[in-house]
Design a protein around this motif. Sequence first.
Motif, short mmCIF file in Angstrom:
data_model
loop_
_atom_site.label_atom_id
_atom_site.label_comp_id
_atom_site.label_asym_id
_atom_site.label_seq_id
_atom_site.Cartn_x
_atom_site.Cartn_y
_atom_site.Cartn_z
N ARG A 10 0.85 -1.19 0.00
CA ARG A 10 0.00 0.00 0.00
C ARG A 10 0.88 1.24 0.00
NH1 ARG A 10 -2.37 -3.77 3.32
NH2 ARG A 10 -4.61 -4.04 3.09
N ILE A 11 0.40 2.31 -0.61
CA ILE A 11 1.11 3.56 -0.46
C ILE A 11 0.74 4.11 0.91
CG2 ILE A 11 1.18 4.00 -2.95
CD1 ILE A 11 -0.93 6.21 -2.46
N SER A 15 -4.52 10.93 3.73
CA SER A 15 -5.56 11.74 4.35
C SER A 15 -6.05 11.03 5.61
CB SER A 15 -6.74 11.95 3.39
OG SER A 15 -7.56 10.81 3.35
N PRO A 16 -6.62 11.78 6.54
CA PRO A 16 -7.13 11.14 7.76
C PRO A 16 -8.29 10.19 7.48
CG PRO A 16 -7.65 13.49 7.72
CD PRO A 16 -6.76 13.23 6.56
N PHE A 17 -8.99 10.39 6.35
CA PHE A 17 -10.11 9.52 6.01
C PHE A 17 -9.68 8.07 5.82
CE2 PHE A 17 -11.70 13.63 4.22
CZ PHE A 17 -12.75 13.79 5.10
N GLU A 18 -8.48 7.88 5.30
CA GLU A 18 -8.02 6.52 5.02
C GLU A 18 -7.95 5.70 6.30
OE1 GLU A 18 -4.72 6.37 2.04
OE2 GLU A 18 -5.15 8.53 1.93
N GLU A 19 -7.36 6.26 7.34
CA GLU A 19 -7.27 5.55 8.61
C GLU A 19 -8.63 5.47 9.29
OE1 GLU A 19 -4.70 3.88 9.81
OE2 GLU A 19 -3.49 4.43 8.09
N ILE A 21 -11.73 5.68 8.04
CA ILE A 21 -12.72 4.86 7.36
C ILE A 21 -12.21 3.44 7.14
CG2 ILE A 21 -14.04 4.59 5.21
CD1 ILE A 21 -14.06 7.69 5.07
N GLY A 22 -10.90 3.31 6.92
CA GLY A 22 -10.30 1.99 6.74
C GLY A 22 -10.11 1.58 5.29
N PHE A 23 -9.79 2.54 4.42
CA PHE A 23 -9.52 2.19 3.03
C PHE A 23 -8.10 2.58 2.67
CE2 PHE A 23 -10.68 6.61 2.41
CZ PHE A 23 -9.96 7.02 1.31
N THR A 24 -7.67 2.12 1.51
CA THR A 24 -6.32 2.38 1.02
C THR A 24 -6.41 3.16 -0.28
OG1 THR A 24 -5.51 0.34 2.02
CG2 THR A 24 -4.19 1.27 0.24
N ARG A 25 -5.59 4.17 -0.40
CA ARG A 25 -5.57 5.01 -1.61
C ARG A 25 -5.13 4.21 -2.83
NH1 ARG A 25 -7.98 9.12 -2.22
NH2 ARG A 25 -7.47 9.63 -0.10
N GLY A 30 0.08 -8.85 -5.94
CA GLY A 30 0.74 -9.54 -7.04
C GLY A 30 1.15 -8.53 -8.10
N ASP A 31 0.71 -8.75 -9.33
CA ASP A 31 1.07 -7.84 -10.41
C ASP A 31 -0.03 -6.82 -10.71
OD1 ASP A 31 -0.83 -9.44 -11.64
OD2 ASP A 31 0.42 -9.95 -13.37
N ARG A 32 -1.02 -6.73 -9.83
CA ARG A 32 -2.16 -5.84 -10.05
C ARG A 32 -2.12 -4.65 -9.09
NH1 ARG A 32 -8.36 -7.23 -9.05
NH2 ARG A 32 -9.24 -5.47 -10.15
N ILE A 33 -2.36 -3.46 -9.62
CA ILE A 33 -2.45 -2.24 -8.82
C ILE A 33 -3.85 -1.66 -8.99
CG2 ILE A 33 -1.61 0.13 -8.49
CD1 ILE A 33 1.10 -0.85 -9.61
N VAL A 34 -4.48 -1.32 -7.88
CA VAL A 34 -5.80 -0.70 -7.91
C VAL A 34 -5.69 0.64 -7.17
CG1 VAL A 34 -8.23 -0.96 -7.31
CG2 VAL A 34 -6.87 -2.97 -7.88
N VAL A 35 -6.14 1.71 -7.83
CA VAL A 35 -6.10 3.04 -7.24
C VAL A 35 -7.53 3.48 -6.95
CG1 VAL A 35 -5.35 5.43 -7.53
CG2 VAL A 35 -4.00 3.58 -8.56
N SER A 36 -7.78 3.84 -5.69
CA SER A 36 -9.10 4.31 -5.27
C SER A 36 -9.48 5.59 -6.00
CB SER A 36 -9.09 4.63 -3.77
OG SER A 36 -8.93 3.47 -3.01
N GLY A 37 -10.74 5.95 -5.86
CA GLY A 37 -11.20 7.20 -6.44
C GLY A 37 -10.29 8.34 -6.02
N THR A 38 -9.84 9.10 -7.02
CA THR A 38 -8.86 10.17 -6.82
C THR A 38 -9.47 11.47 -7.31
OG1 THR A 38 -7.08 8.57 -7.18
CG2 THR A 38 -6.52 10.90 -7.43
#
Length: 134
Positions: A10-11, A15-19, A21-25, A30-38
């Motif tokens: 994880r990067i 933001s304080p919301f990540e901790e 709320i409990g989500f990851t930016r 594996g070889d897959r990267i998923v980026v949350s709504g930015t």
Amino acid sequence: MADPADGRQRIPAQSPFEEEIGFTRALRVGDRIVVSGTVGVETDGSVKEDAGAQADRCFALIREHIEQLGGRMADVVRIRMFATDIKDADAISAAFSRALKHARPTGTLVAIAGLYDPRWKVEIEAEAVIGSGQ
């Protein structure tokens, strides 16, 4: 950095919301990267009024996140764009082209009722598969 509990990379929280709320930016499994709504918030917390400029900022942040996790923009395979006004579709699509036309990922752009902050005109998600780009 990899989480010893689940092996995911994880990067660092941005933001304080990540901790809270409990989500990851952005997350690598594996070889897959998923980026949350930015959203297009500038470093100083400001938000440009123009939807195209906001989308450019979104793509710049997405690039940073993907590169932090070992990928490249050429590895992007899917983009989801959420606009608060469909009239901004051309400006947002132009930002998509500037950032990713070379990679030709799948892409979706839909109009939505609103985002968390009324200044935000666009939110963008991304998925990449490391090594898939040319």
